[in-house]
Scaffold this motif. Structure first.
Motif, PDB file in Angstrom:
ATOM      1  N   THR A 171      70.141  55.031  74.306  1.00  0.00           N
ATOM      2  CA  THR A 171      69.126  54.600  73.340  1.00  0.00           C
ATOM      3  C   THR A 171      68.065  55.680  73.149  1.00  0.00           C
ATOM      4  N   LYS A 172      67.278  55.554  72.091  1.00  0.00           N
ATOM      5  CA  LYS A 172      66.239  56.537  71.796  1.00  0.00           C
ATOM      6  C   LYS A 172      64.889  56.146  72.403  1.00  0.00           C
ATOM      7  N   TYR A 173      64.882  55.083  73.174  1.00  0.00           N
ATOM      8  CA  TYR A 173      63.668  54.626  73.841  1.00  0.00           C
ATOM      9  C   TYR A 173      64.070  53.926  75.134  1.00  0.00           C
ATOM     10  N   MET A 174      63.075  53.615  75.946  1.00  0.00           N
ATOM     11  CA  MET A 174      63.324  52.862  77.173  1.00  0.00           C
ATOM     12  C   MET A 174      62.353  51.692  77.169  1.00  0.00           C
ATOM     13  N   ILE A 185      67.087  60.487  77.364  1.00  0.00           N
ATOM     14  CA  ILE A 185      67.392  59.443  76.383  1.00  0.00           C
ATOM     15  C   ILE A 185      68.290  60.012  75.279  1.00  0.00           C
TER      16      ILE A 185
END
Length: 103
Positions: free
Chosen positions: A6-9, A77
C-alpha cells in the motif's frame, strides 16, 4: 523492516525518505535446464525454475531492505516486484518501493 504494498500505513504518520530498489540476475544451469525441458514436455511444475525465481526475489528484497536501512527507514511502502528475461536463460528480478520513517 516492515514491507507493504500500500501507499500508506494505517495509523502511522510517515516521512518519505525516497526510492529504494534491489535487483538480481539469475541464469539457468544447463544440466538442470535439460531435465526441466524434458519435464515440460510431459507437464507439471518446473521446480528448478520456481526455486531460481524465489531465490532471485529474496536476493532483490534483501538488497532493497539494506538500502532502506542505510537511509534510516522504518518501513518500505508501495513495494512492487518486476521480472523480465534479459536473454534466453537469464532473468532479472527487480523490487522497489518508497523508504519511510515513522514520525
Amino acid at each position: 523492516m516492515i514491507l507493504v504494498t500500500t501507499k500508506y500505513m494505517q495509523g502511522k504518520e510517515i516521512e518519505m525518505l525516497g526510492l529504494v530498489e534491489g535487483n538480481s540476475i539469475q541464469n539457468k544451469n544447463a544440466v538442470k535446464d535439460f531435465f526441466q525441458g524434458v519435464k515440460s514436455a510431459v507437464g507439471g511444475e518446473l521446480k528448478e525454475y520456481v526455486d531460481m525465481l524465489n531465490k532471485s526475489r529474496e536476493i532483490s528484497k534483501e538488497r532493497m531492505i539494506a538500502q532502506a536501512k542505510e537511509m534510516g527507514a522504518d518501513a518500505i511502502i508501495g513495494v512492487r516486484y518486476s521480472s523480465t528475461a534479459i536473454w534466453e536463460g537469464v532473468s532479472e528480478t527487480v523490487v522497489y518501493g518508497t523508504a519511510v520513517k515513522f514520525k
